[in-house]
Design a protein around this motif. Sequence first.
Motif, mmCIF file in Angstrom:
data_model
loop_
_atom_site.group_PDB
_atom_site.id
_atom_site.type_symbol
_atom_site.label_atom_id
_atom_site.label_comp_id
_atom_site.label_asym_id
_atom_site.label_seq_id
_atom_site.Cartn_x
_atom_site.Cartn_y
_atom_site.Cartn_z
ATOM 1 N N SER A 85 0.828 -1.209 0.000
ATOM 2 C CA SER A 85 0.000 0.000 0.000
ATOM 3 C C SER A 85 0.864 1.262 0.000
ATOM 4 C CB SER A 85 -0.925 0.007 1.210
ATOM 5 O OG SER A 85 -0.163 -0.069 2.389
ATOM 6 N N GLU A 86 2.103 1.142 0.494
ATOM 7 C CA GLU A 86 3.032 2.276 0.433
ATOM 8 C C GLU A 86 4.229 1.854 -0.403
ATOM 9 O OE1 GLU A 86 3.885 5.016 3.942
ATOM 10 O OE2 GLU A 86 2.986 3.297 4.920
ATOM 11 N N SER A 93 4.902 -3.484 4.858
ATOM 12 C CA SER A 93 4.519 -3.805 6.231
ATOM 13 C C SER A 93 5.341 -4.993 6.722
ATOM 14 C CB SER A 93 3.039 -4.180 6.296
ATOM 15 O OG SER A 93 2.243 -3.041 6.084
ATOM 16 N N PRO A 98 -0.200 -1.849 10.017
ATOM 17 C CA PRO A 98 0.373 -0.496 9.997
ATOM 18 C C PRO A 98 1.801 -0.403 10.545
ATOM 19 C CG PRO A 98 -1.257 -0.680 11.746
ATOM 20 C CD PRO A 98 -1.301 -1.971 10.990
ATOM 21 N N LYS A 154 5.415 -0.597 9.714
ATOM 22 C CA LYS A 154 6.097 -0.498 8.434
ATOM 23 C C LYS A 154 7.609 -0.604 8.582
ATOM 24 C CE LYS A 154 2.602 0.163 5.753
ATOM 25 N NZ LYS A 154 2.451 -0.656 4.545
ATOM 26 N N ASN A 200 2.457 3.513 10.694
ATOM 27 C CA ASN A 200 1.606 4.381 9.896
ATOM 28 C C ASN A 200 0.353 4.608 10.719
ATOM 29 O OD1 ASN A 200 -0.520 5.251 8.184
ATOM 30 N ND2 ASN A 200 0.602 4.529 6.389
ATOM 31 N N SER A 260 -2.316 6.296 10.122
ATOM 32 C CA SER A 260 -3.598 6.576 9.470
ATOM 33 C C SER A 260 -4.144 5.459 8.587
ATOM 34 C CB SER A 260 -3.486 7.847 8.625
ATOM 35 O OG SER A 260 -2.466 7.660 7.657
ATOM 36 N N MET A 261 -3.324 4.462 8.218
ATOM 37 C CA MET A 261 -3.818 3.491 7.236
ATOM 38 C C MET A 261 -4.783 2.451 7.791
ATOM 39 S SD MET A 261 -0.704 0.767 6.485
ATOM 40 C CE MET A 261 -1.707 -0.567 5.832
ATOM 41 N N TRP A 295 -5.135 -3.568 6.290
ATOM 42 C CA TRP A 295 -5.760 -4.016 5.042
ATOM 43 C C TRP A 295 -5.635 -5.527 4.917
ATOM 44 C CZ3 TRP A 295 -4.020 -0.309 0.472
ATOM 45 C CH2 TRP A 295 -4.176 1.029 0.882
ATOM 46 N N ARG A 297 -10.734 -3.388 4.511
ATOM 47 C CA ARG A 297 -10.087 -2.472 5.449
ATOM 48 C C ARG A 297 -10.659 -2.678 6.839
ATOM 49 N NH1 ARG A 297 -7.726 -2.341 1.676
ATOM 50 N NH2 ARG A 297 -7.403 -0.778 0.077
#
Length: 534
Positions: free
Chosen positions: A234-235, A240, A258, A260, A284, A286-287, A290, A308
């Motif tokens: 996702s990033e 992750s 989240p 990372k 992270n 805010s994510m 997932w 999510r």
Amino acid sequence: KVNHLDVEHPAASYKKIFESVEELNEPIPAVITGIIPSWLGGSLLRMGPGLFEVGDEHFQHLFDGQALIHKFDLKNGQVTYYRKFIRTDAYVRAMTENRVVITEFGTAAYPDPCKNIFSRFFTYFRGIEVTDNCLVNIYPIGEDFYAVTETNYITKVDPDSLETLKKVDLCKYLSVNGVTAHPHTERDGTVYNIGNCFGKNMSLAYNIVKIPPVPKDKSDPIEKSQVLVQLPSSERLKPSYVHSFGMTDNYFVFVEQPVKINLLKFLSAWSFRGATYMDCFESNTSMGTWFHLASKEPAGYLSSHKFRTSAFNLFHHINAYEDEGFIVVDLCTWKGHEFVYNYLYLANLKEEWEEVKKAAARAPQPEVRRYVLPLDIHREDQGKNLVSLSYTTATAVLDSDGTIWLEPEVLFSGPRQAFEFPQINYSKCCGKKYSFAYGLGLNHFIPDRIVKLNVQTKEIWVWQEEDSYPSEPLFVPSPGATQEDDGVLLSVVVKPGAQRPGSLLVLDARNLTELARAEVNTIIPITLHGMYKP
């Protein structure tokens, strides 16, 4: 089914499981009480840290101590215990130089103080020496056995003599930076695992890899391993942390959490003095979390399914299975985005009990959760709960942006009481609907009980004994068993004050009553994971 969840450890004898021990020259006989089932013959193999300092340098983190392999052999009603340090490069070089030579998970290795400033400077830029300290788990690939950590190096060992055979670099065969210590194995011997990798246009991704069973020509199956499917990150530059994954009959389940790994930080940190793997993690905020799905045959990423939920840390999947168009995923979670490993420094774990409790109160809270992922998604179902399974309160709601928001059903929750290191009747139930999970109970991070959980009724059973610290319970089915929980649990228990402080505990898996124990006159440090070899 007594549920003592308020046990205290004021004597702090748990500190003993975080102290160095010597290896053994030969197996030592155990004193047996109770009756070991006559059909139980084989070896319990366990991995964990066994050396917590080198010279006057101390390893800082639970995952830094040097890899020690333990074996309880059960033969004709007799039991012996044996242990050896694995001759990894990390261990051999530390012994040779009497200092920490290779940077471990939470402990930095400094350049040799005897070298001059120029050679020290160049050592920094020689590239990263990745540790091969395989203290986390041991599992079979083909006819061989490998002790592993989470890097690209795995170590082949002899399960009988505990000799170290060879170091294998998975990067030679697979495009992964490392794989988890929790592979999945099918009946035919196929092994699946997951690790992060460089995907398209230098962005990070996750590869699910497949190692086939032993080929007809008896060659090494690792040489025939392949990447099965790639899942996107996702990033772009921050994958992750991944410790395990789920597998059903037809799908893989990957939970992107989240926590990372900041790769730029990772690569640059090594050129500075004193950086460790732990320094390269970040949250992270805010994510959230997932869930990703991939099909097995033909292998493919389900890019249209975007699941999510709110933030949690995940280390261990319990099990996952398909039911009526849904995938049910049972997990040992820790709430929030702060990294749980921040609380596993040895200095924290070896504090006095009141201090241990204070630290655990600040840490993310553990919870066993069930998530349900619908496979069938239609635009017009927006805003309503898609989960129609009668037996769960877990929900999945389609949002206007096409993502599906998941809410879990809580299967077990107790303040600062974790159900962790989960095990199931793997050969019968992996990827199938099931009833029972067995786990190690962590009390403010201190392992002090064995727990059985009925994931359908939420009923729990507990085995516990004063000042006793068990390890992950491994399930061994009785021969010809028809019931899922017909078998025994094997756990290594340390009772520091006892005359014979180390023991192999054999419990009836149905009700957690003790069948037997085999005690030895030696302390056994904490073990993480392992296997039973019939």
